[in-house]
Write a protein that holds these residues in place. Sequence first.
Motif, PDB file in Angstrom:
ATOM      1  N   PRO A  15      80.076  60.829  99.490  1.00 29.62           N
ATOM      2  CA  PRO A  15      79.382  59.620  99.956  1.00 29.62           C
ATOM      3  C   PRO A  15      79.766  59.199 101.371  1.00 29.62           C
ATOM      4  CG  PRO A  15      80.253  59.312  97.732  1.00 29.62           C
ATOM      5  CD  PRO A  15      80.762  60.625  98.227  1.00 29.62           C
ATOM      6  N   HIS A  16      81.045  59.362 101.748  1.00 33.42           N
ATOM      7  CA  HIS A  16      81.423  58.927 103.089  1.00 33.42           C
ATOM      8  C   HIS A  16      80.782  59.806 104.166  1.00 33.42           C
ATOM      9  CE1 HIS A  16      84.547  62.048 102.557  1.00 33.42           C
ATOM     10  NE2 HIS A  16      84.574  62.103 103.877  1.00 33.42           N
ATOM     11  N   LEU A  17      80.550  61.087 103.869  1.00 33.76           N
ATOM     12  CA  LEU A  17      79.853  61.941 104.833  1.00 33.76           C
ATOM     13  C   LEU A  17      78.393  61.538 104.953  1.00 33.76           C
ATOM     14  CD1 LEU A  17      81.185  65.584 104.365  1.00 33.76           C
ATOM     15  CD2 LEU A  17      81.426  64.088 106.333  1.00 33.76           C
ATOM     16  N   GLU A  18      77.800  61.163 103.837  1.00 30.32           N
ATOM     17  CA  GLU A  18      76.411  60.697 103.846  1.00 30.32           C
ATOM     18  C   GLU A  18      76.277  59.478 104.761  1.00 30.32           C
ATOM     19  OE1 GLU A  18      72.380  60.816 102.698  1.00 30.32           O
ATOM     20  OE2 GLU A  18      73.958  62.293 102.446  1.00 30.32           O
ATOM     21  N   LEU A  22      74.546  59.172 108.675  1.00 28.40           N
ATOM     22  CA  LEU A  22      73.360  58.315 108.562  1.00 28.40           C
ATOM     23  C   LEU A  22      72.257  58.948 107.713  1.00 28.40           C
ATOM     24  CD1 LEU A  22      73.130  57.108 112.272  1.00 28.40           C
ATOM     25  CD2 LEU A  22      74.160  55.901 110.344  1.00 28.40           C
ATOM     26  N   GLY A  23      72.656  59.810 106.772  1.00 30.20           N
ATOM     27  CA  GLY A  23      71.674  60.436 105.884  1.00 30.20           C
ATOM     28  C   GLY A  23      70.902  61.577 106.524  1.00 30.20           C
ATOM     29  N   ILE A  24      71.320  62.011 107.709  1.00 30.01           N
ATOM     30  CA  ILE A  24      70.596  63.057 108.424  1.00 30.01           C
ATOM     31  C   ILE A  24      70.543  64.358 107.617  1.00 30.01           C
ATOM     32  CG2 ILE A  24      70.668  64.550 110.475  1.00 30.01           C
ATOM     33  CD1 ILE A  24      69.689  61.740 111.097  1.00 30.01           C
ATOM     34  N   THR A  25      71.605  64.674 106.879  1.00 27.70           N
ATOM     35  CA  THR A  25      71.635  65.922 106.121  1.00 27.70           C
ATOM     36  C   THR A  25      70.470  65.993 105.138  1.00 27.70           C
ATOM     37  OG1 THR A  25      74.027  65.937 106.309  1.00 27.70           O
ATOM     38  CG2 THR A  25      73.082  67.412 104.691  1.00 27.70           C
TER      39      THR A  25
END
Length: 189
Positions: A15-18, A22-25
């Motif tokens: 979740p912290h990477l998300e 900014l949800g770009i992935t």
Amino acid sequence: MEEEASSPGLGCSKPHLEKLTLGITRILESSPGVTEVTIIEKPPAERHMISSWEQKNNCVMPEDVKNFYLMTNGFHMTWSVKLDASDDQPEKPHFDSRSVIFELDSCNGSGKVCLVYKSGKPALAEDTEIWFLDRALYWHFLTDTFTAYYRLLITHLGLPQWQYAFTSYGISPQAKPKGSEGRSKRGCF
């Protein structure tokens, strides 16, 4: 920080990477023509590494920067874009007299970013897409939502003519950031 130990992974499973991306992935993974989305997170720095850096550089690291490094020592995100004309390309728009088109950005004369209501009036929010009209008057699909478009804008740092990355011609050499010569057609954070 300088020490690297990373483990590759697809997508943002943490979740912290998300939040950090900014949800770009998720946007990239669902974008037509985008393949091989990877994100490699470096393990968090340890407090002694930060102290060592501060002593070595005779600087006190700002608290928010320390917190960032204690959460993650950064990440490397890459993706590939399929540029050849194939069946995976989104279909060319079929705009007719029912379509309603609004200009969102004039792109300083290099084209137009448009919000397109495909079925006309009454114009429904879920019936919209974002398209780029280049100077040769060819349409290029950008994304389904304004939020996704805004994220693309941020990802491309608002650089002039970034929208051409979504065309078959790509970004012109003049519009590419300095130092990008010789790079492959890959996106990178």
